[in-house]
Write a protein that holds these residues in place. Sequence first.
Motif, short mmCIF file in Angstrom:
data_model
loop_
_atom_site.label_atom_id
_atom_site.label_comp_id
_atom_site.label_asym_id
_atom_site.label_seq_id
_atom_site.Cartn_x
_atom_site.Cartn_y
_atom_site.Cartn_z
N ALA A 95 -12.27 -1.53 5.51
CA ALA A 95 -13.64 -1.90 5.85
C ALA A 95 -13.97 -3.32 5.42
O ALA A 95 -14.89 -3.95 5.95
CB ALA A 95 -14.62 -0.92 5.21
N PHE A 96 -13.21 -3.84 4.46
CA PHE A 96 -13.41 -5.22 4.00
C PHE A 96 -12.30 -6.15 4.48
O PHE A 96 -12.12 -7.25 3.96
CB PHE A 96 -13.49 -5.25 2.46
N GLY A 97 -11.55 -5.70 5.47
CA GLY A 97 -10.52 -6.55 6.05
C GLY A 97 -9.26 -6.66 5.23
O GLY A 97 -8.48 -7.61 5.41
N ILE A 98 -9.04 -5.69 4.34
CA ILE A 98 -7.85 -5.71 3.50
C ILE A 98 -6.87 -4.64 3.98
O ILE A 98 -7.23 -3.46 4.07
CB ILE A 98 -8.20 -5.46 2.01
N GLU A 99 -5.64 -5.06 4.28
CA GLU A 99 -4.59 -4.11 4.61
C GLU A 99 -4.09 -3.46 3.32
O GLU A 99 -3.93 -4.14 2.31
CB GLU A 99 -3.44 -4.83 5.32
N CYS A 100 -3.85 -2.17 3.34
CA CYS A 100 -3.41 -1.45 2.15
C CYS A 100 -2.04 -0.84 2.38
O CYS A 100 -1.81 -0.15 3.38
CB CYS A 100 -4.44 -0.36 1.80
N ILE A 101 -1.10 -1.08 1.44
CA ILE A 101 0.25 -0.53 1.52
C ILE A 101 0.49 0.33 0.29
O ILE A 101 0.40 -0.16 -0.84
CB ILE A 101 1.31 -1.66 1.57
N ARG A 102 0.76 1.60 0.51
CA ARG A 102 1.02 2.51 -0.61
C ARG A 102 2.53 2.75 -0.73
O ARG A 102 3.17 3.16 0.24
CB ARG A 102 0.29 3.83 -0.42
N VAL A 103 3.08 2.48 -1.90
CA VAL A 103 4.52 2.63 -2.09
C VAL A 103 4.85 4.05 -2.56
O VAL A 103 4.00 4.77 -3.08
CB VAL A 103 5.08 1.60 -3.10
N ASP A 104 6.12 4.44 -2.40
CA ASP A 104 6.56 5.77 -2.79
C ASP A 104 6.69 5.89 -4.31
O ASP A 104 6.74 4.88 -5.03
CB ASP A 104 7.92 6.09 -2.16
N LYS A 105 6.77 7.12 -4.76
CA LYS A 105 6.98 7.40 -6.19
C LYS A 105 8.32 6.81 -6.63
O LYS A 105 9.31 6.86 -5.90
CB LYS A 105 6.98 8.91 -6.40
N ALA A 116 -1.66 -6.58 -6.22
CA ALA A 116 -1.81 -5.22 -6.75
C ALA A 116 -2.79 -5.30 -7.91
O ALA A 116 -2.98 -6.37 -8.50
CB ALA A 116 -0.48 -4.66 -7.22
N THR A 117 -3.40 -4.18 -8.24
CA THR A 117 -4.32 -4.14 -9.36
C THR A 117 -4.02 -2.93 -10.23
O THR A 117 -3.58 -1.89 -9.74
CB THR A 117 -5.79 -4.10 -8.86
N GLY A 118 -4.22 -3.08 -11.53
CA GLY A 118 -3.96 -1.99 -12.47
C GLY A 118 -3.79 -2.54 -13.87
O GLY A 118 -3.79 -3.76 -14.08
N PHE A 119 -3.59 -1.66 -14.84
CA PHE A 119 -3.45 -2.14 -16.22
C PHE A 119 -2.03 -2.64 -16.52
O PHE A 119 -1.84 -3.55 -17.31
CB PHE A 119 -3.84 -1.05 -17.22
N PHE A 120 -1.03 -2.03 -15.92
CA PHE A 120 0.36 -2.48 -16.03
C PHE A 120 0.86 -2.54 -17.48
O PHE A 120 1.58 -3.47 -17.86
CB PHE A 120 0.53 -3.87 -15.38
N VAL A 167 -3.88 -8.39 1.41
CA VAL A 167 -3.06 -7.18 1.45
C VAL A 167 -3.00 -6.60 0.05
O VAL A 167 -2.66 -7.31 -0.91
CB VAL A 167 -1.63 -7.47 1.96
N LEU A 168 -3.32 -5.32 -0.08
CA LEU A 168 -3.32 -4.64 -1.38
C LEU A 168 -2.17 -3.65 -1.41
O LEU A 168 -2.08 -2.76 -0.57
CB LEU A 168 -4.64 -3.92 -1.59
N VAL A 169 -1.27 -3.82 -2.40
CA VAL A 169 -0.15 -2.89 -2.59
C VAL A 169 -0.49 -1.97 -3.74
O VAL A 169 -0.85 -2.43 -4.83
CB VAL A 169 1.16 -3.66 -2.89
N ILE A 170 -0.39 -0.65 -3.52
CA ILE A 170 -0.77 0.30 -4.55
C ILE A 170 0.33 1.34 -4.76
O ILE A 170 1.12 1.63 -3.86
CB ILE A 170 -2.10 1.03 -4.21
N GLY A 171 0.37 1.90 -5.97
CA GLY A 171 1.33 2.94 -6.29
C GLY A 171 0.98 4.25 -5.61
O GLY A 171 -0.13 4.42 -5.10
N TYR A 172 1.93 5.19 -5.68
CA TYR A 172 1.77 6.45 -4.95
C TYR A 172 0.54 7.24 -5.40
O TYR A 172 -0.06 7.98 -4.62
CB TYR A 172 3.03 7.31 -5.10
#
Length: 302
Positions: free
Chosen positions: A130-140, A5-9, A105-110
Amino acid sequence: MIIAATGFFDGVHRGHCHVIERIKEEAAKRRAESAVITFWPHPRSVLQQDADDLKLLTSADEKRDLLISCGIDKVHVVDFTKDLSRLTSSEFIRDYLKGRFGVDVLVIGYDHHFGRRDVVEPPIEEVAAAFGIECIRVDKCSEDGFVFSSTKIRALLSEGDVSTANCALGYRYGLRGVVVAGKKIGRKIGFPTANIELSDPRKLVPGSGVYFVWVEVMGRTYKGICNIGTRPTVDSSPSRTIETHILDFNDDIYGLDLKMEFVERLRDTVRFPTEDHLRLQLENDRKRAENFLTSPSEIKLR
């Protein structure tokens, strides 16, 4: 394989932990490495003129330690610069997520987003694919209608509501600093205090008031009462201070590191008619702290 995951956290609060738990689940299921790609300094401190007004929930070291304690395998810190802010989401994914860190695999917030706001691009899921990365968006992630966010937690702390902020964080909010010399007025009335100079001046200091705290110094943990703000009964200075009375403690700790964790706001800081009135109030505060603070391992979230 790398799940990230990416972000400031900032604060690594319960909303962040919701994302982190999904990273760990996916990593365990796929026998992959878990990672968080974060930034320092805060983007606002680089891009906006009011940077000096921004106070943070965690220092860089605290954030890294919290992420590791959550069970993340690797924490990568990227320098946030103006050049970085000019990247589109496609460029960031290509150059950093895929090119530098090899994310699969990239996990991202809602509501998570990144990249330049003035460039219209497809959703992150499409760009990542497009860059071969699966993206999973989690719920609020919310509780009783409260959506966990760093901005809301900063507001709670600024108002002095440390107990609700602790509930949103999932741990007690704390400050670290060095004990510096004060005017020794507290000692004169039987309540010596440790005056704290913050290790990181960018850390957010809770709103003015008197608080129950746990104090860690010299390798031991003690009950304490912390006053944040001015001292109107004994000092006319408008400057805010952070001073803590440590219960059952009389050692000389000038120059030593001290950490305190906030448990509950006790009362406002008020002006008393005399120092004797102040001393009587402090004696009452000390009794209440003795009874209220039970175990440093008990977080008392609510």
